[in-house]
Design a protein around this motif. Structure first.
Motif, PDB file in Angstrom:
ATOM      1  N   GLY A  99       0.806  -1.203   0.000  1.00 25.33           N
ATOM      2  CA  GLY A  99       0.000   0.000   0.000  1.00 25.33           C
ATOM      3  C   GLY A  99       0.844   1.260   0.000  1.00 25.33           C
ATOM      4  O   GLY A  99       0.454   2.294  -0.551  1.00 25.33           O
ATOM      5  N   ASP A 100       2.003   1.177   0.605  1.00 22.24           N
ATOM      6  CA  ASP A 100       2.985   2.262   0.588  1.00 22.24           C
ATOM      7  C   ASP A 100       4.356   1.611   0.519  1.00 22.24           C
ATOM      8  O   ASP A 100       4.784   0.964   1.471  1.00 22.24           O
ATOM      9  CB  ASP A 100       2.841   3.124   1.843  1.00 22.24           C
ATOM     10  CG  ASP A 100       3.862   4.253   1.901  1.00 22.24           C
ATOM     11  OD1 ASP A 100       4.442   4.577   0.851  1.00 22.24           O
ATOM     12  OD2 ASP A 100       4.077   4.804   2.992  1.00 22.24           O
ATOM     13  N   GLY A 101       5.039   1.737  -0.621  1.00 25.66           N
ATOM     14  CA  GLY A 101       6.342   1.120  -0.794  1.00 25.66           C
ATOM     15  C   GLY A 101       6.241  -0.310  -1.276  1.00 25.66           C
ATOM     16  O   GLY A 101       5.210  -0.743  -1.808  1.00 25.66           O
ATOM     17  N   ALA A 102       7.325  -1.068  -1.079  1.00 23.50           N
ATOM     18  CA  ALA A 102       7.362  -2.446  -1.562  1.00 23.50           C
ATOM     19  C   ALA A 102       8.315  -3.258  -0.710  1.00 23.50           C
ATOM     20  O   ALA A 102       9.143  -2.719   0.043  1.00 23.50           O
ATOM     21  CB  ALA A 102       7.808  -2.486  -3.022  1.00 23.50           C
ATOM     22  N   LEU A 103       8.199  -4.579  -0.822  1.00 23.18           N
ATOM     23  CA  LEU A 103       9.071  -5.512  -0.111  1.00 23.18           C
ATOM     24  C   LEU A 103       9.689  -6.483  -1.098  1.00 23.18           C
ATOM     25  O   LEU A 103       9.004  -6.971  -2.004  1.00 23.18           O
ATOM     26  CB  LEU A 103       8.284  -6.303   0.942  1.00 23.18           C
ATOM     27  CG  LEU A 103       7.716  -5.531   2.126  1.00 23.18           C
ATOM     28  CD1 LEU A 103       6.874  -6.455   2.994  1.00 23.18           C
ATOM     29  CD2 LEU A 103       8.820  -4.885   2.952  1.00 23.18           C
ATOM     30  N   ARG A 104      10.976  -6.776  -0.925  1.00 25.89           N
ATOM     31  CA  ARG A 104      11.639  -7.823  -1.695  1.00 25.89           C
ATOM     32  C   ARG A 104      11.704  -9.063  -0.820  1.00 25.89           C
ATOM     33  O   ARG A 104      12.373  -9.076   0.218  1.00 25.89           O
ATOM     34  CB  ARG A 104      13.029  -7.381  -2.140  1.00 25.89           C
ATOM     35  CG  ARG A 104      13.750  -8.407  -3.002  1.00 25.89           C
ATOM     36  CD  ARG A 104      14.959  -7.806  -3.710  1.00 25.89           C
ATOM     37  NE  ARG A 104      14.541  -6.841  -4.712  1.00 25.89           N
ATOM     38  CZ  ARG A 104      14.808  -5.533  -4.661  1.00 25.89           C
ATOM     39  NH1 ARG A 104      15.485  -5.036  -3.632  1.00 25.89           N
ATOM     40  NH2 ARG A 104      14.393  -4.731  -5.609  1.00 25.89           N
ATOM     41  N   LEU A 105      11.001 -10.093  -1.218  1.00 30.98           N
ATOM     42  CA  LEU A 105      10.932 -11.317  -0.427  1.00 30.98           C
ATOM     43  C   LEU A 105      12.225 -12.090  -0.590  1.00 30.98           C
ATOM     44  O   LEU A 105      12.665 -12.352  -1.710  1.00 30.98           O
ATOM     45  CB  LEU A 105       9.730 -12.162  -0.868  1.00 30.98           C
ATOM     46  CG  LEU A 105       8.397 -11.409  -0.985  1.00 30.98           C
ATOM     47  CD1 LEU A 105       7.275 -12.363  -1.366  1.00 30.98           C
ATOM     48  CD2 LEU A 105       8.073 -10.656   0.298  1.00 30.98           C
ATOM     49  N   THR A 106      12.859 -12.468   0.515  1.00 26.51           N
ATOM     50  CA  THR A 106      14.176 -13.101   0.447  1.00 26.51           C
ATOM     51  C   THR A 106      14.183 -14.565   0.881  1.00 26.51           C
ATOM     52  O   THR A 106      15.001 -15.343   0.414  1.00 26.51           O
ATOM     53  CB  THR A 106      15.189 -12.326   1.313  1.00 26.51           C
ATOM     54  OG1 THR A 106      14.730 -12.314   2.676  1.00 26.51           O
ATOM     55  CG2 THR A 106      15.346 -10.893   0.813  1.00 26.51           C
ATOM     56  N   HIS A 107      13.284 -14.940   1.795  1.00 25.15           N
ATOM     57  CA  HIS A 107      13.220 -16.328   2.270  1.00 25.15           C
ATOM     58  C   HIS A 107      11.761 -16.741   2.387  1.00 25.15           C
ATOM     59  O   HIS A 107      10.947 -16.024   2.991  1.00 25.15           O
ATOM     60  CB  HIS A 107      13.944 -16.491   3.614  1.00 25.15           C
ATOM     61  CG  HIS A 107      15.425 -16.330   3.501  1.00 25.15           C
ATOM     62  ND1 HIS A 107      16.042 -15.096   3.502  1.00 25.15           N
ATOM     63  CD2 HIS A 107      16.416 -17.253   3.346  1.00 25.15           C
ATOM     64  CE1 HIS A 107      17.348 -15.261   3.359  1.00 25.15           C
ATOM     65  NE2 HIS A 107      17.599 -16.551   3.272  1.00 25.15           N
ATOM     66  N   LEU A 108      11.454 -17.914   1.804  1.00 24.26           N
ATOM     67  CA  LEU A 108      10.072 -18.363   1.734  1.00 24.26           C
ATOM     68  C   LEU A 108       9.992 -19.855   1.987  1.00 24.26           C
ATOM     69  O   LEU A 108      11.017 -20.552   2.026  1.00 24.26           O
ATOM     70  CB  LEU A 108       9.466 -18.049   0.347  1.00 24.26           C
ATOM     71  CG  LEU A 108       9.595 -16.608  -0.166  1.00 24.26           C
ATOM     72  CD1 LEU A 108      10.865 -16.446  -0.988  1.00 24.26           C
ATOM     73  CD2 LEU A 108       8.385 -16.203  -0.989  1.00 24.26           C
ATOM     74  N   GLN A 109       8.759 -20.349   2.100  1.00 24.42           N
ATOM     75  CA  GLN A 109       8.556 -21.783   2.324  1.00 24.42           C
ATOM     76  C   GLN A 109       7.262 -22.219   1.657  1.00 24.42           C
ATOM     77  O   GLN A 109       6.195 -21.675   1.938  1.00 24.42           O
ATOM     78  CB  GLN A 109       8.526 -22.095   3.818  1.00 24.42           C
ATOM     79  CG  GLN A 109       8.466 -23.590   4.132  1.00 24.42           C
ATOM     80  CD  GLN A 109       8.586 -23.864   5.618  1.00 24.42           C
ATOM     81  OE1 GLN A 109       8.464 -22.963   6.439  1.00 24.42           O
ATOM     82  NE2 GLN A 109       8.831 -25.110   5.972  1.00 24.42           N
ATOM     83  N   ARG A 110       7.372 -23.223   0.789  1.00 31.87           N
ATOM     84  CA  ARG A 110       6.193 -23.816   0.164  1.00 31.87           C
ATOM     85  C   ARG A 110       5.642 -24.923   1.066  1.00 31.87           C
ATOM     86  O   ARG A 110       6.375 -25.475   1.892  1.00 31.87           O
ATOM     87  CB  ARG A 110       6.552 -24.397  -1.210  1.00 31.87           C
ATOM     88  CG  ARG A 110       6.974 -23.355  -2.229  1.00 31.87           C
ATOM     89  CD  ARG A 110       7.408 -24.012  -3.522  1.00 31.87           C
ATOM     90  NE  ARG A 110       6.299 -24.719  -4.180  1.00 31.87           N
ATOM     91  CZ  ARG A 110       6.444 -25.516  -5.238  1.00 31.87           C
ATOM     92  NH1 ARG A 110       7.659 -25.721  -5.745  1.00 31.87           N
ATOM     93  NH2 ARG A 110       5.387 -26.094  -5.766  1.00 31.87           N
ATOM     94  N   PRO A 111       4.376 -25.272   0.935  1.00 28.23           N
ATOM     95  CA  PRO A 111       3.788 -26.329   1.766  1.00 28.23           C
ATOM     96  C   PRO A 111       4.555 -27.644   1.637  1.00 28.23           C
ATOM     97  O   PRO A 111       4.867 -28.096   0.535  1.00 28.23           O
ATOM     98  CB  PRO A 111       2.373 -26.468   1.203  1.00 28.23           C
ATOM     99  CG  PRO A 111       2.071 -25.148   0.585  1.00 28.23           C
ATOM    100  CD  PRO A 111       3.373 -24.657   0.031  1.00 28.23           C
ATOM    101  N   GLY A 112       4.903 -28.234   2.776  1.00 24.63           N
ATOM    102  CA  GLY A 112       5.578 -29.523   2.794  1.00 24.63           C
ATOM    103  C   GLY A 112       7.040 -29.484   2.423  1.00 24.63           C
ATOM    104  O   GLY A 112       7.675 -30.539   2.296  1.00 24.63           O
TER     105      GLY A 112
END
Length: 305
Positions: free
Chosen positions: A270-283
């Motif tokens: 909504g204001d600015g942005a985020l760079r996603l660096t670490h994530l996890q998929r199901p399982g």
């Protein structure tokens, strides 16, 4: 100086403190912990982390579901304790329990009281964008985290995740508790009443709090992501999958909220942005953005739900 203690705690956060007290040679007369509960896919009952450490050191463990009945209170009083150390135990202590040890019941709490009394102080401090937090020891009374403060240590939060801050405070708290006990025994510590103003309540994390609302400001979402990482994990939907977002960086970009702005997982907020660096998929295990994109491509322009 050897003290006769009961230790009352349940989760990982309490383990370093129990280990420190054992290592210092205190007489741990008994450990109290929450009863073993089903865990894992097989739902086999497992002792809590504190319970497991006590068993390893051949310390007697009690797991009552309440301490309100007279029989449990008599058993506790019969331990003839110098003090009881309480760290994230999970049961309220009635007055007969609080009054039984010679030096009282000493609680280690993971916040700068009176801010964030309650169940989830570390997560709430990060989620609220607090600049600092810490650990405090207090002399327990019947109110929820309302007792007078004995000793405290402060730490900056910076960009730490819940997991990182949890482990740092657990280690710091173990040392603080040991120093508090030594000062109490020497009678060189004066308890200070908590301030009347500034109290906040750290309620448990609700399931519906974990879903990311990309219409909110980037800094607010960043605090949510770090405050819930690694557990329970802030999440969004992408290509029909639930993605846990475990860490991110704030980016100087703008766009329609939820839209991927590039091929590096930069998401407009909504204001600015985020760079996603670490994530996890199901399982699957947690992974970097680059590793995720190799097996789960997310093209520029896609909207995350």
């Amino acid at each position: 100086m050897t003290l006769r203690l009961a230790f009352m705690g349940t989760p990982d956060f309490a383990v370093p403190t129990l280990a420190e007290l054992i290592g210092q040679g205190h007489d741990i007369a008994c450990v109290y912990s929450q009863p073993p509960r089903p865990k894992g896919r097989g739902l086999e009952t497992e002792p809590s982390p504190v319970h497991a450490l006590a068993l390893k050191h051949k310390i007697a463990v009690r797991t009552p579901v309440t301490l309100k009945d007279a029989a449990q209170q008599e058993l506790f009083a019969a331990l003839d304790l110098d003090a009881a150390i309480v760290v994230a135990y999970g049961l309220l202590l009635p007055k007969p329990i609080l009054d039984a040890p010679r030096l009282g019941c000493i609680n280690l709490h993971g916040s700068l009281l009176p801010r964030w009394r309650g169940a989830a102080p570390i997560q709430r401090a990060i989620m609220a964008g607090d600049a600092e937090t810490g650990v405090m020891t207090m002399k327990m009374e019947e109110g929820l985290d309302t007792g007078p403060i004995l000793m405290a240590e402060r730490v900056p939060i910076g960009r730490k995740t819940y997991g990182e801050l949890h482990d740092e405070l657990a280690r710091l708290g173990a040392d603080l508790t040991a120093r508090t006990l030594a000062a109490l025994e020497r009678d060189t510590i004066a308890a200070q009443p908590q301030p009347a103003e500034g109290a906040t309540y750290a309620k448990k994390i609700a399931k519906d709090e974990a879903r990311i609302d990309w219409t909110k400001p980037a800094r607010e979402i960043d605090c949510l992501i770090r405050g819930l990482s690694p557990f329970p994990g802030a999440w969004c939907e992408a290509k029909g999958e639930r993605l846990k977002i475990l860490n991110c960086d704030i980016a100087n970009e703008h766009g329609v909220p939820g839209t991927l702005l590039d091929d590096q997982l930069t998401v407009a907020c909504g204001d600015g942005a985020l760079r996603l660096t670490h994530l996890q998929r199901p399982g699957k295990a947690a992974m970097s953005a680059n590793d995720l994109l190799r097996g789960f491509p997310l093209p520029r322009g896609i909207v995350l739900g």
